[in-house]
Design a protein around this motif. Sequence first.
Motif, PDB file in Angstrom:
ATOM      1  N   GLU A   1       0.836  -1.198   0.000  1.00 14.71           N
ATOM      2  CA  GLU A   1       0.000   0.000   0.000  1.00 14.71           C
ATOM      3  C   GLU A   1       0.874   1.252   0.000  1.00 14.71           C
ATOM      4  N   CYS A   2       0.348   2.306  -0.579  1.00 10.61           N
ATOM      5  CA  CYS A   2       0.982   3.622  -0.530  1.00 10.61           C
ATOM      6  C   CYS A   2       0.134   4.501   0.389  1.00 10.61           C
ATOM      7  N   PHE A   3       0.791   5.239   1.280  1.00  9.04           N
ATOM      8  CA  PHE A   3       0.066   6.049   2.252  1.00  9.04           C
ATOM      9  C   PHE A   3       0.400   7.531   2.079  1.00  9.04           C
ATOM     10  N   LYS A   4      -0.512   8.361   2.501  1.00 11.54           N
ATOM     11  CA  LYS A   4      -0.282   9.798   2.446  1.00 11.54           C
ATOM     12  C   LYS A   4       0.882  10.168   3.355  1.00 11.54           C
ATOM     13  N   ALA A   5       1.692  11.098   2.883  1.00 13.70           N
ATOM     14  CA  ALA A   5       2.876  11.504   3.640  1.00 13.70           C
ATOM     15  C   ALA A   5       2.481  12.084   4.990  1.00 13.70           C
ATOM     16  N   GLY A   6       3.205  11.678   6.022  1.00 12.98           N
ATOM     17  CA  GLY A   6       2.985  12.224   7.350  1.00 12.98           C
ATOM     18  C   GLY A   6       1.766  11.696   8.067  1.00 12.98           C
ATOM     19  N   ALA A   7       1.053  10.753   7.444  1.00  8.98           N
ATOM     20  CA  ALA A   7      -0.162  10.215   8.067  1.00  8.98           C
ATOM     21  C   ALA A   7       0.122   8.827   8.640  1.00  8.98           C
ATOM     22  N   ASN A   8      -0.802   8.360   9.461  1.00  3.99           N
ATOM     23  CA  ASN A   8      -0.685   7.009   9.984  1.00  3.99           C
ATOM     24  C   ASN A   8      -0.792   6.006   8.833  1.00  3.99           C
ATOM     25  N   ARG A   9      -0.025   4.939   8.930  1.00  5.36           N
ATOM     26  CA  ARG A   9      -0.033   3.937   7.864  1.00  5.36           C
ATOM     27  C   ARG A   9      -1.182   2.955   8.094  1.00  5.36           C
ATOM     28  N   ASP A  10      -2.391   3.456   7.865  1.00  8.65           N
ATOM     29  CA  ASP A  10      -3.572   2.613   7.991  1.00  8.65           C
ATOM     30  C   ASP A  10      -4.516   2.928   6.836  1.00  8.65           C
ATOM     31  N   ALA A  11      -5.628   2.233   6.796  1.00  6.24           N
ATOM     32  CA  ALA A  11      -6.543   2.358   5.660  1.00  6.24           C
ATOM     33  C   ALA A  11      -7.061   3.776   5.470  1.00  6.24           C
ATOM     34  N   SER A  12      -7.163   4.532   6.540  1.00  2.00           N
ATOM     35  CA  SER A  12      -7.707   5.889   6.429  1.00  2.00           C
ATOM     36  C   SER A  12      -6.796   6.812   5.625  1.00  2.00           C
ATOM     37  N   SER A  13      -5.498   6.476   5.540  1.00  2.00           N
ATOM     38  CA  SER A  13      -4.551   7.324   4.804  1.00  2.00           C
ATOM     39  C   SER A  13      -4.081   6.667   3.505  1.00  2.00           C
ATOM     40  N   LEU A  14      -4.827   5.657   3.056  1.00  2.00           N
ATOM     41  CA  LEU A  14      -4.470   4.955   1.822  1.00  2.00           C
ATOM     42  C   LEU A  14      -4.448   5.925   0.645  1.00  2.00           C
ATOM     43  N   ASP A  15      -3.378   5.855  -0.154  1.00  2.00           N
ATOM     44  CA  ASP A  15      -3.199   6.810  -1.249  1.00  2.00           C
ATOM     45  C   ASP A  15      -3.034   6.119  -2.602  1.00  2.00           C
ATOM     46  N   GLY A  16      -2.584   4.880  -2.582  1.00  2.00           N
ATOM     47  CA  GLY A  16      -2.351   4.141  -3.817  1.00  2.00           C
ATOM     48  C   GLY A  16      -1.963   2.714  -3.495  1.00  2.00           C
ATOM     49  N   LEU A  17      -1.718   1.924  -4.535  1.00  2.00           N
ATOM     50  CA  LEU A  17      -1.350   0.522  -4.350  1.00  2.00           C
ATOM     51  C   LEU A  17      -0.171   0.168  -5.250  1.00  2.00           C
ATOM     52  N   ARG A  18       0.751  -0.600  -4.714  1.00  2.00           N
ATOM     53  CA  ARG A  18       1.817  -1.190  -5.522  1.00  2.00           C
ATOM     54  C   ARG A  18       1.266  -2.486  -6.111  1.00  2.00           C
ATOM     55  N   MET A  19       1.298  -2.596  -7.431  1.00  2.00           N
ATOM     56  CA  MET A  19       0.632  -3.728  -8.063  1.00  2.00           C
ATOM     57  C   MET A  19       1.483  -4.363  -9.158  1.00  2.00           C
ATOM     58  N   THR A  20       1.143  -5.617  -9.473  1.00  2.00           N
ATOM     59  CA  THR A  20       1.721  -6.301 -10.626  1.00  2.00           C
ATOM     60  C   THR A  20       0.602  -6.955 -11.422  1.00  2.00           C
ATOM     61  N   ARG A  21       0.853  -7.088 -12.713  1.00  2.00           N
ATOM     62  CA  ARG A  21      -0.039  -7.844 -13.591  1.00  2.00           C
ATOM     63  C   ARG A  21       0.794  -8.943 -14.245  1.00  2.00           C
ATOM     64  N   THR A  22       0.370 -10.187 -14.085  1.00  2.00           N
ATOM     65  CA  THR A  22       1.094 -11.319 -14.651  1.00  2.00           C
ATOM     66  C   THR A  22       0.247 -11.994 -15.720  1.00  2.00           C
ATOM     67  N   ARG A  23       0.899 -12.325 -16.832  1.00  2.00           N
ATOM     68  CA  ARG A  23       0.233 -13.015 -17.931  1.00  2.00           C
ATOM     69  C   ARG A  23       1.047 -14.241 -18.326  1.00  2.00           C
ATOM     70  N   THR A  24       0.371 -15.313 -18.685  1.00  2.00           N
ATOM     71  CA  THR A  24       1.038 -16.463 -19.290  1.00  2.00           C
ATOM     72  C   THR A  24       1.127 -16.198 -20.783  1.00  2.00           C
ATOM     73  N   VAL A  25       2.341 -16.246 -21.325  1.00  2.00           N
ATOM     74  CA  VAL A  25       2.501 -15.857 -22.727  1.00  2.00           C
ATOM     75  C   VAL A  25       2.893 -17.001 -23.648  1.00  2.00           C
ATOM     76  N   GLY A  26       3.336 -18.126 -23.094  1.00  2.00           N
ATOM     77  CA  GLY A  26       3.694 -19.225 -23.982  1.00  2.00           C
ATOM     78  C   GLY A  26       4.393 -20.353 -23.259  1.00  2.00           C
ATOM     79  N   ARG A  27       4.911 -21.268 -24.060  1.00  2.00           N
ATOM     80  CA  ARG A  27       5.616 -22.428 -23.515  1.00  2.00           C
ATOM     81  C   ARG A  27       6.746 -22.811 -24.463  1.00  2.00           C
ATOM     82  N   VAL A  28       7.910 -23.123 -23.877  1.00  2.00           N
ATOM     83  CA  VAL A  28       9.069 -23.581 -24.647  1.00  2.00           C
ATOM     84  C   VAL A  28       9.671 -24.775 -23.916  1.00  2.00           C
ATOM     85  N   GLY A  29       9.658 -25.941 -24.542  1.00  2.00           N
ATOM     86  CA  GLY A  29      10.212 -27.121 -23.886  1.00  2.00           C
ATOM     87  C   GLY A  29       9.539 -27.354 -22.543  1.00  2.00           C
ATOM     88  N   LEU A  30      10.344 -27.396 -21.483  1.00  2.00           N
ATOM     89  CA  LEU A  30       9.809 -27.601 -20.136  1.00  2.00           C
ATOM     90  C   LEU A  30       9.448 -26.294 -19.443  1.00  2.00           C
TER      91      LEU A  30
END
Length: 347
Positions: A207-236
């Motif tokens: 989670e990303c929090f607002k600067a200088g605020a408590n690190r809890d849901a009330s100060s949530l500012d953004g999210l660190r995220m990933t997107r994963t895709r299966t794109v193919g297969r080669v051998g094993l």
Amino acid sequence: MMSFEQSNVQAMEWQEPALGYLYNGPEMLDGLSRTSRGEPSTFGSTPFNAFLPSIIDQQRTVIEHNDAQFQNVPEGVRPELATEAIDFNYGRVHHRTEKNFESFECREYYSFDRIPEELHETAQRVITGHGSPAENILIADILGMPTVELASTTHAYGRPERMKHLEDQRLAVEEAITFHDGTIIRSQKNHDKATWSRADHFQIKGECFKAGANRDASSLDGLRMTRTRTVGRVGLYRIYERSSFILDISKLPVDFMPQLQAIDITKPEKEEQMLAIPGFYAAIKDALRNDDYAAAIPIATTAWGVRENGQQIYENGRWRVRHLHSVSQSGQDRPLNAQYELLGLSA
């Protein structure tokens, strides 16, 4: 009932080829040498061993080059989330470096004697981060590496010149799959487009929090995220692509903040609950599909392969590496890095 002779024949038929599943002999080298190859500053992969003294300076330069991409924050990206992007990328780079090295050290076939002499130059390139995706997976297959990075592009904030490297990376990975007679997984809904997956898998990495605020849901500012895709297969190897980004919740078309702040972010089920908010998952996908770089702030994209029996190789390899290091340190054997000399590398 199968006879003893028949069972032996069947067992022989299923034995692993002498040099892995992808190497077809010297006749493939000309085509292999012409496969698309990135450099560390474009879409080159992290070196198999980034801790070799001979390439430490190279890696330091690459890291500095990538870090510099995050310094000039474009209009539309909030500075506080740009800071989160820098920190997220820092952790990502170090994680990739460690995981690549661990996979390389835990390889099923430890001796470089297994690599044919005609592939020594190729092996030099992949170990130092200059190999093409097709070369990377070939050497990984010969050595029995449990995972292998094929290519990676840092594309901070989605700048056009960096996104071009991502396009080149995707083409190079697709080329590698085709070169080794693998299978590319395309979307069933878009047969006419080079789409890369049947489905996206999103993960919340923090989670990303607002600067200088408590690190809890009330100060949530953004999210660190990933997107994963299966794109193919080669051998094993099954081939995946993972993109990292910062989600600026305030830039989404719907105000999801009240629902997000109602979730207890100290609980392990928080990720599942966040992504289950009606419309939230679709809004993230739309931001990425529409190249809304203010809402989904791009960081980097990596393509890698995972071997079918990779977990078992890891387990066996970790034990062997501990044993070899203890033997080397006791003076009973030559230093572990001595075999790099076989490939013309200084350790």
